[in-house]
Design a protein around this motif. Structure first.
Motif, mmCIF file in Angstrom:
data_model
loop_
_atom_site.group_PDB
_atom_site.id
_atom_site.type_symbol
_atom_site.label_atom_id
_atom_site.label_comp_id
_atom_site.label_asym_id
_atom_site.label_seq_id
_atom_site.Cartn_x
_atom_site.Cartn_y
_atom_site.Cartn_z
ATOM 1 N N PRO A 281 83.074 66.686 13.466
ATOM 2 C CA PRO A 281 83.260 66.372 12.047
ATOM 3 C C PRO A 281 82.988 67.571 11.143
ATOM 4 O O PRO A 281 83.654 67.737 10.127
ATOM 5 N N ARG A 282 82.020 68.409 11.509
ATOM 6 C CA ARG A 282 81.712 69.578 10.679
ATOM 7 C C ARG A 282 82.924 70.510 10.590
ATOM 8 O O ARG A 282 83.277 70.973 9.507
ATOM 9 N N THR A 283 83.521 70.782 11.738
ATOM 10 C CA THR A 283 84.713 71.638 11.738
ATOM 11 C C THR A 283 85.839 71.006 10.944
ATOM 12 O O THR A 283 86.526 71.672 10.171
ATOM 13 N N MET A 284 86.033 69.708 11.116
ATOM 14 C CA MET A 284 87.120 69.001 10.445
ATOM 15 C C MET A 284 86.954 69.052 8.921
ATOM 16 O O MET A 284 87.883 69.426 8.193
ATOM 17 N N TYR A 285 85.756 68.697 8.438
ATOM 18 C CA TYR A 285 85.550 68.664 6.984
ATOM 19 C C TYR A 285 85.451 70.072 6.392
ATOM 20 O O TYR A 285 85.805 70.280 5.231
ATOM 21 N N PHE A 286 84.998 71.038 7.193
ATOM 22 C CA PHE A 286 85.018 72.425 6.731
ATOM 23 C C PHE A 286 86.456 72.871 6.475
ATOM 24 O O PHE A 286 86.751 73.559 5.490
ATOM 25 N N GLY A 287 87.370 72.476 7.372
ATOM 26 C CA GLY A 287 88.780 72.815 7.176
ATOM 27 C C GLY A 287 89.344 72.184 5.916
ATOM 28 O O GLY A 287 90.088 72.819 5.173
ATOM 29 N N LEU A 288 88.961 70.923 5.661
ATOM 30 C CA LEU A 288 89.442 70.236 4.457
ATOM 31 C C LEU A 288 88.898 70.895 3.194
ATOM 32 O O LEU A 288 89.654 71.186 2.252
ATOM 33 N N ILE A 289 87.590 71.146 3.167
ATOM 34 C CA ILE A 289 86.972 71.750 1.980
ATOM 35 C C ILE A 289 87.502 73.168 1.750
ATOM 36 O O ILE A 289 87.831 73.552 0.621
ATOM 37 N N GLY A 290 87.606 73.943 2.831
ATOM 38 C CA GLY A 290 88.119 75.305 2.699
ATOM 39 C C GLY A 290 89.565 75.330 2.237
ATOM 40 O O GLY A 290 89.957 76.172 1.414
ATOM 41 N N GLY A 291 90.372 74.392 2.756
ATOM 42 C CA GLY A 291 91.759 74.315 2.310
ATOM 43 C C GLY A 291 91.856 73.963 0.841
ATOM 44 O O GLY A 291 92.661 74.542 0.098
ATOM 45 N N GLY A 292 91.016 73.017 0.381
ATOM 46 C CA GLY A 292 90.986 72.679 -1.041
ATOM 47 C C GLY A 292 90.530 73.851 -1.887
ATOM 48 O O GLY A 292 91.045 74.088 -2.989
ATOM 49 N N PHE A 293 89.573 74.622 -1.361
ATOM 50 C CA PHE A 293 89.061 75.781 -2.097
ATOM 51 C C PHE A 293 90.147 76.834 -2.287
ATOM 52 O O PHE A 293 90.130 77.579 -3.278
ATOM 53 N N SER A 294 91.118 76.893 -1.358
ATOM 54 C CA SER A 294 92.211 77.868 -1.507
ATOM 55 C C SER A 294 93.054 77.567 -2.740
ATOM 56 O O SER A 294 93.616 78.477 -3.355
ATOM 57 N N PHE A 295 93.147 76.277 -3.138
ATOM 58 C CA PHE A 295 93.830 75.927 -4.383
ATOM 59 C C PHE A 295 92.987 76.318 -5.593
ATOM 60 O O PHE A 295 93.502 76.840 -6.581
ATOM 61 N N VAL A 296 91.680 76.060 -5.510
ATOM 62 C CA VAL A 296 90.792 76.400 -6.627
ATOM 63 C C VAL A 296 90.815 77.894 -6.899
ATOM 64 O O VAL A 296 90.796 78.331 -8.061
ATOM 65 N N LEU A 297 90.873 78.706 -5.832
ATOM 66 C CA LEU A 297 90.871 80.157 -6.003
ATOM 67 C C LEU A 297 92.071 80.640 -6.811
ATOM 68 O O LEU A 297 91.987 81.675 -7.498
ATOM 69 N N LEU A 298 93.190 79.915 -6.735
ATOM 70 C CA LEU A 298 94.373 80.319 -7.495
ATOM 71 C C LEU A 298 94.121 80.270 -8.994
ATOM 72 O O LEU A 298 94.824 80.927 -9.768
ATOM 73 N N TYR A 299 93.128 79.503 -9.418
ATOM 74 C CA TYR A 299 92.745 79.478 -10.840
ATOM 75 C C TYR A 299 92.281 80.862 -11.300
ATOM 76 O O TYR A 299 92.505 81.249 -12.453
ATOM 77 N N PHE A 300 91.657 81.602 -10.386
ATOM 78 C CA PHE A 300 91.067 82.891 -10.746
ATOM 79 C C PHE A 300 91.964 84.078 -10.417
ATOM 80 O O PHE A 300 91.648 85.212 -10.787
ATOM 81 N N VAL A 301 93.068 83.836 -9.708
ATOM 82 C CA VAL A 301 93.919 84.925 -9.214
ATOM 83 C C VAL A 301 94.756 85.520 -10.352
ATOM 84 O O VAL A 301 95.338 84.790 -11.160
ATOM 85 N N HIS A 302 94.831 86.865 -10.371
ATOM 86 C CA HIS A 302 95.651 87.541 -11.384
ATOM 87 C C HIS A 302 96.601 88.569 -10.770
ATOM 88 O O HIS A 302 97.187 89.376 -11.494
ATOM 89 N N SER A 303 96.749 88.545 -9.460
ATOM 90 C CA SER A 303 97.711 89.443 -8.812
ATOM 91 C C SER A 303 98.381 88.694 -7.668
ATOM 92 O O SER A 303 97.769 87.819 -7.029
ATOM 93 N N VAL A 304 99.627 89.030 -7.403
ATOM 94 C CA VAL A 304 100.405 88.331 -6.379
ATOM 95 C C VAL A 304 99.804 88.486 -4.985
ATOM 96 O O VAL A 304 99.720 87.498 -4.239
ATOM 97 N N PRO A 305 99.354 89.685 -4.566
ATOM 98 C CA PRO A 305 98.768 89.796 -3.220
ATOM 99 C C PRO A 305 97.583 88.861 -2.989
ATOM 100 O O PRO A 305 97.417 88.302 -1.900
ATOM 101 N N PHE A 306 96.737 88.666 -4.013
ATOM 102 C CA PHE A 306 95.626 87.740 -3.849
ATOM 103 C C PHE A 306 96.129 86.296 -3.737
ATOM 104 O O PHE A 306 95.528 85.476 -3.036
#
Length: 405
Positions: A281-306
């Motif tokens: 379960p730890r691996t499974m929910y880590f994947g879910l949380i990390g995947g969701g965090f990849s969307f949140v990071l786009l809020y802060f992104v200001h360059s295409v490579p990032f």
């Protein structure tokens, strides 16, 4: 691949060939229709013809799926699809624009009706061609290679269009679906058909029983809701991706192409990573949380490579959740109801995607693109964190609501 049974390898080959042929055919459908009509409205109608009958059948077909031989129905669906891809060719042979459009519409309707049945039955068949210990890896392998095909097919189709007339691609898609039929025909009959007297009363009682069963298993409902939040986010990104890369970040068309390709490439990497990690379960929910965090990071992104890196990160992490949650569903659902319950699961997930599209498209939505990315990421992260913490608490195996733990 050698560790898996011959039946799984046949299912795997049948699905990836089918995915490639379907993506190639979908590209040509859009190109041909736009060439014939030049109308954006007709493009929308073509997808509605696919989507609306598909969702309706998804909702009412679950009783049927418990009373069919899965292997037989899967291969027959591929044979029907192979024939359906010849319909646009027949329309073009008539030589009229109307005949071509009718052929396209009928094709889309057939594909929309068959897809939910195929997806539900193939999901339910997987536990019968794999051992329980192989399920998570098998789901990851299947899901990862299907996404790889969806990434490769547009490029290969573009190269074919440089050498072949557009309508020839329909013939190639038909051949690929026939190859899929041949691959699935190699799966020996494992499931048995339950004898049923099909009456309106029986159908209604079976459908109610299927939904009642689904809601009586708390973990199945929980995992389905979490998967649906991911599909909701995916639907929203279909609307946001181009405006974000080319508008918000000022990127070029080729930069958007890399952005779209980063996720499936990452998904294949995540599938390989999953084989090396403990299934927990730890691996499974880590994947879910990390995947969701990849969307949140786009809020802060200001360059295409990032932005590319964020998509790659999401692709790597989401398989850790998707494959394991699918395996848990396949193990925990009663085997005699798995096909029916998988249809209900798929209905929740398929409805979530257009809701995400609608959410991101609302004209009165005051949030800008970055805020929407932050919002859809949070929708994934918050329940993921809750269930991660909950999974760390000592408890016995999940059971039905009315059973004792």
């Amino acid at each position: 691949m050698k560790k898996y049974s011959k039946s799984f390898r046949s299912l795997w080959i049948g699905e990836i060939v089918s995915e490639f042929g379907g993506v190639a055919g979908a590209i040509i459908n859009g190109l041909l229709l736009y060439e014939l009509t030049g109308s954006r409205e007709w493009m929308g109608i073509l997808w509605l013809v696919y989507f609306i009958p598909s969702l309706v059948l998804q909702g009412i077909s679950s009783p049927l799926l418990n009373h069919v031989i899965k292997e037989k129905v899967l291969k027959n669906i591929q044979l029907i699809r192979a024939g359906a891809y010849l319909l646009p060719l027949a329309g073009l042979g008539i030589g009229t624009e109307k005949g071509s459009i009718i052929g396209l519409v009928i094709l889309q309707c057939i594909l929309g009706l068959l897809q939910p049945i195929f997806a539900s039955l193939s999901f339910a068949l997987l536990p019968e061609v794999c051992t329980e210990d192989e399920l998570a890896d098998a789901n990851g392998l299947l899901d990862g290679t299907l996404r790889l095909m969806s990434f490769l097919a547009p490029g290969v189709t573009s190269l074919l269009l440089l050498q072949l007339p557009m309508h020839w691609i329909y013939g190639i898609s038909a051949i690929l679906f026939f190859i899929s039929f041949l691959a699935l025909s190699r799966i020996p009959q494992i499931s048995t058909q339950m004898v049923a007297t099909w009456t309106k009363k029986f159908w209604w009682s079976e459908m109610k029983e299927g939904y009642r069963n689904f809601f009586s298993y708390p973990q199945l409902l929980q995992l389905t809701i979490l998967s649906s939040t991911v599909q909701f986010a995916v639907g929203a990104t279909l609307v946001l991706s181009i405006p974000f890369i080319q508008g918000e970040l000022g990127g070029e068309t080729w930069e958007y192409g890399i952005f779209k390709g980063a996720f499936p490439i990452g998904y294949v990497m995540g599938m390989l990573l999953l084989t090396k990690l403990p299934k927990s379960p730890r691996t499974m929910y880590f994947g879910l949380i990390g995947g969701g965090f990849s969307f949140v990071l786009l809020y802060f992104v200001h360059s295409v490579p990032f932005a590319w890196l964020c998509e790659l990160m999401g692709g790597i992490l989401f398989p850790l959740f998707n494959a394991q949650s699918a395996a848990i569903f396949q193990r925990e659902a009663p085997r005699d109801r798995l096909a029916q319950l998988s249809a209900v699961r798929l209905l929740f997930m398929r409805v979530s995607m257009p809701l995400g599209i609608l959410f991101a498209s609302l004209p009165f939505l005051t949030l800008n693109i970055r805020h929407v990315y932050f919002g859809i990421g949070s929708i994934i992260i918050l329940p993921g964190v809750y269930y991660l913490i909950d999974s760390l608490q000592p408890r016995k195996r999940w059971s039905r609501i009315n059973d004792k733990y």
